[in-house]
Structures are given as C-alpha cells and as structure tokens.
Design an enzyme around this catalytic site. Structure first.
Site, PDB file in Angstrom:
ATOM      1  N   HIS A  64       0.821  -1.222   0.000  1.00 13.21           N
ATOM      2  CA  HIS A  64       0.000   0.000   0.000  1.00 13.21           C
ATOM      3  C   HIS A  64       0.850   1.265   0.000  1.00 13.21           C
ATOM      4  CE1 HIS A  64       0.213   0.281   4.527  1.00 13.21           C
ATOM      5  NE2 HIS A  64       0.183   1.560   4.223  1.00 13.21           N
ATOM      6  N   SER A 208       4.127   2.292   8.284  1.00 11.74           N
ATOM      7  CA  SER A 208       3.810   1.213   7.362  1.00 11.74           C
ATOM      8  C   SER A 208       5.032   0.684   6.647  1.00 11.74           C
ATOM      9  CB  SER A 208       2.845   1.703   6.297  1.00 11.74           C
ATOM     10  OG  SER A 208       1.569   1.706   6.817  1.00 11.74           O
ATOM     11  N   GLY A 209       5.006  -0.608   6.392  1.00 16.04           N
ATOM     12  CA  GLY A 209       6.105  -1.238   5.673  1.00 16.04           C
ATOM     13  C   GLY A 209       7.237  -1.642   6.592  1.00 16.04           C
TER      14      GLY A 209
END
Ligand code: ARG
Length: 280
Positions: A64, A208-209
């Site tokens: 994403h 994120s990630g």
C-alpha cells in the site's frame, strides 16, 4: 541466510522487555530498519514508509506504500539511519532498480500487503547495517519479546518524530482480535495482530512497511514476524495494529529473490558467450 537478525551494537542480555507509546531507539538498535523515500520536484525526498533489509540488496515493505508511485526511479532507500534528516557516516542511500508488489494485494481488505524493493547496488553490512531473518516456521511460542519501530506519527492526529521510535508489543491472538467489538472478523490468517489490549502502544501513519520483529533468545536472533500494514486509528483500545504475517509469504519472497538470481546468471552466461565468441 548467514548472519541475519543480529544487532552488533546492542547487548541482548540487557534487553528489557513514528510509533505511539514508544520512545527513542538507541543509535544502531535496528540495523535492518529502512526509510523508503519518494522524490517530488520542489520538495525533494519525503519519507513515505518503513522497510526491512533482508539481504544486501532487498528491502521488504508494504504494497500500500506504493499507491500511484510505481516508478522505481523516484524512490530511494535510506539505511543506517537514526535521525530522519541527519545522515551520518554509516548512512547509506540507494536508488531502487525494481519494485515488486504482490499481484493479489487488495487495497480494500489489505490482504497480501507486501512488496519488495530491489536496490540498484549491493550494500556492505556494518555495525549499523544488518539484514533481519525471515521466518520459515510459524511462531510456536508467544513468550518472546516483539518490537515495532518507525518514524511515523506518535499520535493518531499528530506528526512523526525525527529520531527512530521503538516500542515493545504483545502478539494478540486472531480470535481476540476478531471479536465483534474489536475488528469483527476482518483479520485473516495472513495477518498478525500486535499491540496492547488497552491501546496506547501502536504503529501509526508513516510506520507502514516497517518491521514487527521478535527476538528468539535460544538462537539469539531477530525475525521479521510482520510488516506494518493498517489499523483503526492509532493506539485505540481494542484496535491493535495489523501486520502482514511474513511467514505466509516466504515462498513469494523467495521466488522473487530467485527470479533476480536467475536473471543475473543468464546475463553472465550471455556475457560469457559473447566473450567466448569474440575470442574464437
Ligand atoms: N497504514 C499506515 C501507514 O501507511 C500504518 C498504519 C498502522 N496503524 C496502526 N494503527 N497500527 O503508515
């Protein structure tokens, strides 16, 4: 993977058990932590997501994070970083040659939220730069300490910190995480729930990630158990952070690493043939 999941500058015996409810990480705490940055004219490079180094040219992150920015030429990975903007002598910046996002990533459900960024050039490991281990068997025991780290927001409606933040989290069983007043069934077997039941400790926008990593004292190594993916708000009670269950993507990751190895050997073979032909 020889020599993964080791933190040369940390004394693991002393380990106690943009992150919400965390604190500044020490320099060199998470040597596989990467900042993935995207270039915009007029602004320069901007931290978009976290990532984890898994070998000398691959960073695992979340699908994403890529959104409409599919062109690897606009991305870079910054490794060996502590303060987001103050690069030091161990900081390495690398351009990206390819981005492989999971072909079944679903932006509605966040299923298969995984991507691989390949660095244009190999990097050398040192005390500040190390790869994390990838799990090949599910977690058998949830006694082990797990941590999250990132430069993301420290409050749901807040901003990030410039120094890498870290926090210890509990792995929360899916059965609990899927209760009707928690996530109500949307968390799949390809996801891990982690945080604290009361909220407060969580990842947030900008994390994120990045890694959800657990320490296995018997083998004295850290494993990438999850990849920061999503959550309802940040740090809310009964809404812990949701992470990609890395172990379920082991073969997907391996097949992409293999692909690259094959392409490289074919290239070498062609060069060999050309040289051979030139000599004859
Ligand atoms: N999707 C967010 C990002 O892009 C990370 C969300 C994690 N949220 C949470 N509450 N744990 O950075």
């Amino acid at each position: 993977m020889p020599g993964c999941g080791i933190r040369p500058l940390m004394d693991e015996k002393l380990t106690e058990t943009r992150i919400v409810g965390g604190h500044d990480a020490k320099l060199g705490s998470w040597p596989w932590q990467v900042s993935l940055q995207h270039y915009t004219a007029g602004i320069g490079y901007f931290h978009m997501c976290g990532g984890s180094l898994i070998n000398n040219n691959t960073v695992v992150s979340a699908a994403h994070c890529i959104k409409k920015w599919r062109n690897p030429a606009f991305w870079r990975a910054v490794i060996g970083l502590h303060h987001l903007y103050e690069h030091n002598s161990h900081t390495v910046k690398r351009r990206i040659s390819t981005i492989a996002s999971h072909s079944s990533y679903d932006s509605e459900t966040y299923e298969n939220d995984i991507a691989l960024f390949t660095l244009i050039k190999y990097i050398k490991f040192n005390d500040y730069i190390q790869p994390i281990c990838l799990p090949d068997a599910p977690l058998t025991n949830d006694e082990y300490p797990c941590y999250i780290a990132g430069w993301g927001n420290t409050k749901e409606k807040g901003s990030g910190k410039l120094i890498l933040q870290e926090a210890q989290v509990d792995i929360i069983p899916l059965r609990v995480c899927n209760r009707y007043d928690w996530y109500g069934g949307i968390i799949t077997k390809n996801m891990v729930c982690a945080g604290s039941a009361s909220g407060r400790v969580d990842s947030c926008q900008g994390d994120s990630g990045g890694p959800l990593m657990c320490y296995f004292p018997n083998i004295t190594k850290y494993y990438l158990v999850g990849i920061t993916s999503f959550g309802y708000g940040c740090g809310r009670p009964k809404s812990p952070g949701i992470y990609v269950r890395t172990v379920n993507y082991r073969s997907w990751i391996d097949s992409h690493l293999l692909d690259k190895a094959t392409t490289a050997s074919i290239q070498w073979f062609l060069i060999f043939l050309t040289v051979e032909w030139a000599v004859l």
